[in-house]
Design an enzyme around this catalytic site. Sequence first.
Site, mmCIF file in Angstrom:
data_model
loop_
_atom_site.group_PDB
_atom_site.id
_atom_site.type_symbol
_atom_site.label_atom_id
_atom_site.label_comp_id
_atom_site.label_asym_id
_atom_site.label_seq_id
_atom_site.Cartn_x
_atom_site.Cartn_y
_atom_site.Cartn_z
ATOM 1 N N CYS A 89 1.274 -5.480 -7.708
ATOM 2 C CA CYS A 89 1.615 -6.149 -6.597
ATOM 3 C C CYS A 89 1.678 -7.576 -6.809
ATOM 4 O O CYS A 89 2.910 -8.312 -6.578
ATOM 5 C CB CYS A 89 0.709 -6.108 -5.234
ATOM 6 N N HIS A 141 -4.372 -7.124 -2.188
ATOM 7 C CA HIS A 141 -3.026 -6.744 -2.206
ATOM 8 C C HIS A 141 -2.114 -7.627 -1.611
ATOM 9 O O HIS A 141 -2.490 -8.340 -0.723
ATOM 10 C CB HIS A 141 -2.915 -5.218 -1.556
ATOM 11 N N HIS A 153 6.519 -4.225 -1.490
ATOM 12 C CA HIS A 153 5.391 -4.624 -2.325
ATOM 13 C C HIS A 153 5.245 -3.456 -3.360
ATOM 14 O O HIS A 153 6.161 -2.496 -3.360
ATOM 15 C CB HIS A 153 4.042 -4.440 -1.476
#
Length: 185
Positions: A89, A141, A153
């Site tokens: 990510c 994240h 993502h």
Amino acid sequence: MAQTPPYPRRRPGAGPGVAFLLAALVAACSSVPPPTESRLPPGPAARPAQPLFALDDPDHPQEIVMFALGLLDTGYRFGGRNPEAGLDCSGMVSYVVEQVSGQRLPHNAAQIAERTRPISQAELSPGDLVFFNTARRPHSHMGIYIGDGRFIHAPSSRGAVRIEKLSNAYFAPRFDGARTLIARD
């Protein structure tokens, strides 16, 4: 003949409690001042703050979205920071920002969060960043907001860069904040 003890006899009422009280009074009246912040060694809070990251071109946010969309279906790889090897990510975000602007972000979601300006979810614009608590720690994240309540993502599950909705049953309760890469008035 009476023996005298090798130690002085205790007077009634002069037990260990009185000695402690006298020691405390002497210590309280001491002329040595307590340590001040300037005398303390520098700790983690004393580190100078990193300057906030700022894109210098008003077209960069839209270019970031377009570049990120070009990475759809790129494979996931923990620690990955380029499409050929795979992306995680923060690797995806830092790669995209560097390709578009020439500026480098850290390869760590929490560090990117520290370097960018917080905004409310209502202020999100395409090219802003969204953060989630997916590993029982803040900013574990992240993704790039693309508009219309969606973000792109690089998730580890199902292993490829993809688009999700912020209202997704998994991500909505884990939403941890939004941040921007541009200086706004």
